[in-house]
Design a protein around this motif. Structure first.
Motif, short mmCIF file in Angstrom:
data_model
loop_
_atom_site.label_atom_id
_atom_site.label_comp_id
_atom_site.label_asym_id
_atom_site.label_seq_id
_atom_site.Cartn_x
_atom_site.Cartn_y
_atom_site.Cartn_z
N GLN A 4 0.82 -1.21 0.00
CA GLN A 4 0.00 0.00 0.00
C GLN A 4 0.86 1.27 0.00
OE1 GLN A 4 -2.81 -0.16 3.23
NE2 GLN A 4 -3.48 -2.25 2.75
N LEU A 5 2.02 1.18 0.66
CA LEU A 5 2.92 2.34 0.66
C LEU A 5 3.47 2.63 -0.73
CD1 LEU A 5 4.97 1.81 3.95
CD2 LEU A 5 3.37 3.66 3.46
N SER A 6 3.60 1.60 -1.56
CA SER A 6 4.11 1.83 -2.91
C SER A 6 3.16 2.71 -3.72
CB SER A 6 4.32 0.49 -3.62
OG SER A 6 3.08 -0.19 -3.77
N GLU A 7 1.86 2.65 -3.40
CA GLU A 7 0.92 3.53 -4.09
C GLU A 7 1.06 4.98 -3.64
OE1 GLU A 7 -2.91 1.93 -3.39
OE2 GLU A 7 -2.49 -0.02 -4.35
N GLU A 8 1.42 5.17 -2.36
CA GLU A 8 1.56 6.53 -1.84
C GLU A 8 2.95 7.10 -2.09
OE1 GLU A 8 1.00 8.96 2.40
OE2 GLU A 8 0.61 6.80 2.27
N PHE A 9 3.99 6.28 -1.90
CA PHE A 9 5.36 6.75 -2.04
C PHE A 9 5.91 6.55 -3.45
CE2 PHE A 9 4.86 6.64 2.42
CZ PHE A 9 5.86 7.40 2.99
N GLY A 10 5.32 5.64 -4.20
CA GLY A 10 5.87 5.32 -5.52
C GLY A 10 6.86 4.17 -5.44
N THR A 11 6.98 3.44 -6.52
CA THR A 11 7.90 2.30 -6.58
C THR A 11 9.25 2.78 -7.11
OG1 THR A 11 6.06 0.81 -7.00
CG2 THR A 11 8.28 -0.01 -7.50
N PRO A 12 10.32 2.65 -6.33
CA PRO A 12 11.62 3.13 -6.79
C PRO A 12 12.23 2.21 -7.83
CG PRO A 12 11.84 2.11 -4.64
CD PRO A 12 10.37 2.11 -4.96
N ASN A 13 13.15 2.75 -8.58
CA ASN A 13 13.91 1.97 -9.55
C ASN A 13 14.96 1.14 -8.81
OD1 ASN A 13 12.55 3.21 -11.76
ND2 ASN A 13 13.88 4.99 -11.51
N PRO A 14 15.66 0.25 -9.52
CA PRO A 14 16.79 -0.43 -8.87
C PRO A 14 17.81 0.57 -8.32
CG PRO A 14 16.23 -1.54 -10.91
CD PRO A 14 15.38 -0.30 -10.86
N LEU A 15 18.47 0.19 -7.26
CA LEU A 15 19.41 1.09 -6.59
C LEU A 15 20.50 1.57 -7.54
CD1 LEU A 15 20.46 2.39 -3.94
CD2 LEU A 15 21.75 0.27 -3.55
N GLU A 16 21.01 0.68 -8.37
CA GLU A 16 22.09 1.05 -9.29
C GLU A 16 21.63 2.12 -10.29
OE1 GLU A 16 22.79 -2.78 -7.44
OE2 GLU A 16 21.11 -1.96 -8.61
#
Length: 419
Positions: free
Chosen positions: A231-243
């Motif tokens: 649910q947090l991914s909808e609010e915060f957004g899904t980050p890209n790979p760290l690299e």
């Protein structure tokens, strides 16, 4: 028929009559004939009867012969091709080829031995995890449910769109000891301090499970925590790979808080000499103990608080005779990506005190591309710089194509071990 028990032959009885021949026991042989019985002796073999040879068809035999001939032909083809290749060569060229093969094999063995002997270099993920744990050079304090989390503005903005928008709108808040204080109001239900710590750990390392609360408790609790993180991914957004995010941070240098200046005379730090390079103190302190000790000394002397109050980036003056300017982008690129890209070496400006200065000026007039010997000298210089900065990944990191050797390989190539 009236044989007594003493005269009855029995192999297991300790007492039996008759002569010595009747007292002997023969395995698999009946002794009833010696007592007057008319039965014929029978031999009982303890071994398996020999297997009958299977008849093989002529087609299977022909197939095996063809396979043997094919294998022999393959091994002979290599020798024939080698003879055809070297038939028109001079003896000196053939000797040079043999020496090249022997040198390559020796270098490979030496590289494997050196890889087993030296300690493993810390990766970007490991250094970022240590940065999250030890909180070096933090510039923002996140307050969530009464708990304060010291963090780094550039890392959060590069990894999460939510924090990028939040920190850009709260840039003018009053700074504290660790930086600006930002109050967080998360709309996702069930979010607690432990899960928020796990979220920050994921933003720094790209891995779940390092923070407290994600993998703790019963299976139902873990499933509930994972559902909250989804649910947090909808609010915060899904980050890209760290690299990918760290590479973008290197390319755009958003929220940079330090600049690297190179001087031929470090005492004259105020004299401007060329272009400065932007960087982040969080990455510098995480990857290099040299930069970490330098920045911590500035914090103890109070220079850090003065620069933060004036909102000016920290200027780090480096001696160009020790760390040439031409390798600055190679070093920074390796700190952000764990890759050594020798194409980032600036050949147009030879640095004072550089080992390859004369070679660079000579080769620049003859050819546009650097030679292999120049690349070897540059890799050797980078190896010494890595030892000075205590940045092991620069010495052992993967070199970008088409250069497949590392700085350690170049150092071993130019410094052979004497027997």
């Amino acid at each position: 028929m009236g044989a007594s028990a003493s005269s009855y032959p029995h192999s297991c009885s300790p007492r039996f009559g008759g002569n010595a021949q009747t007292q002997q026991t023969f395995i698999g042989t009946s002794l009833y004939s010696q007592q007057g019985y008319a039965w014929e002796p029978k031999l009982h073999s303890l071994e398996r009867p020999p297997d009958r040879k299977k008849r093989t068809s002529g087609l299977a035999t022909l197939k095996r012969r063809l396979i043997r001939r094919r294998r022999a032909g393959r091994s002979a083809d290599h020798a024939r091709h080698m003879r055809e290749l070297l038939s028109g060569w001079d003896v000196r060229d053939a000797n040079a080829l043999v020496e090249e093969y022997e040198g390559t094999a020796a270098l490979k063995e030496l590289s494997l031995a050196a890889g087993l002997a030296r300690p493993e270099a810390a990766t970007l993920r490991a250094d970022m995890a240590a940065l999250f744990q030890h909180k070096h050079c933090t510039d923002v304090d996140l307050v969530f449910h009464g708990a304060c989390f010291a963090a780094h503005r550039a890392v959060l903005a590069a990894r999460c769109p939510f924090f990028k928008n939040l920190l850009s709108s709260s840039a003018g808040t009053a700074p504290g000891y660790g930086g600006a204080e930002v109050l967080l109001d998360v709309g996702t239900a069930g979010m607690d301090v432990a899960l928020f710590s796990a979220l920050l750990h994921f933003l720094y390392t790209g891995e779940l499970g390092g923070g407290r609360g994600v993998g703790d408790g019963e299976p139902e609790t873990r499933l509930r925590n994972m559902d909250i993180l989804r649910q947090l991914s909808e609010e915060f957004g899904t980050p890209n790979p760290l690299e990918d995010d760290m590479r973008a941070l290197f390319n755009y240098m958003c929220y940079y808080d330090s600049v690297l200046s190179f001087r031929s005379e470090p005492e004259m730090a105020e004299a401007y000499d060329g272009e400065d390079l932007r960087a982040h103190k969080a990455v510098l302190s995480a990857r290099s103990p040299f930069f970490r000790n330098l920045l911590q000394r500035r914090i103890r002397t109070g220079e850090e608080m003065t620069e933060r109050a004036l909102q000016t980036p920290t200027r780090i003056v480096l001696d160009e005779s020790i760390i040439p300017r031409k390798y600055a982008r190679v070093i920074l690129h390796c700190m952000y990506t764990d890759a050594v890209d020798l194409a980032l070496v600036l050949h147009s400006s030879a640095s004072a005190g550089s080992l390859s200065e004369a070679q660079g000026l000579t080769a620049a007039s003859n050819t546009a591309k650097p030679t292999v010997s120049m690349r070897t000298e540059e890799a050797m210089e980078l190896y010494h710089i890595a030892l000075f900065l205590e940045f092991s990944m620069l010495a052992q990191g993967k070199v970008a194509p088409p250069y497949s050797y590392t700085c350690m390989h170049a150092y071993m190539h130019t410094h052979p071990i004497m027997p």
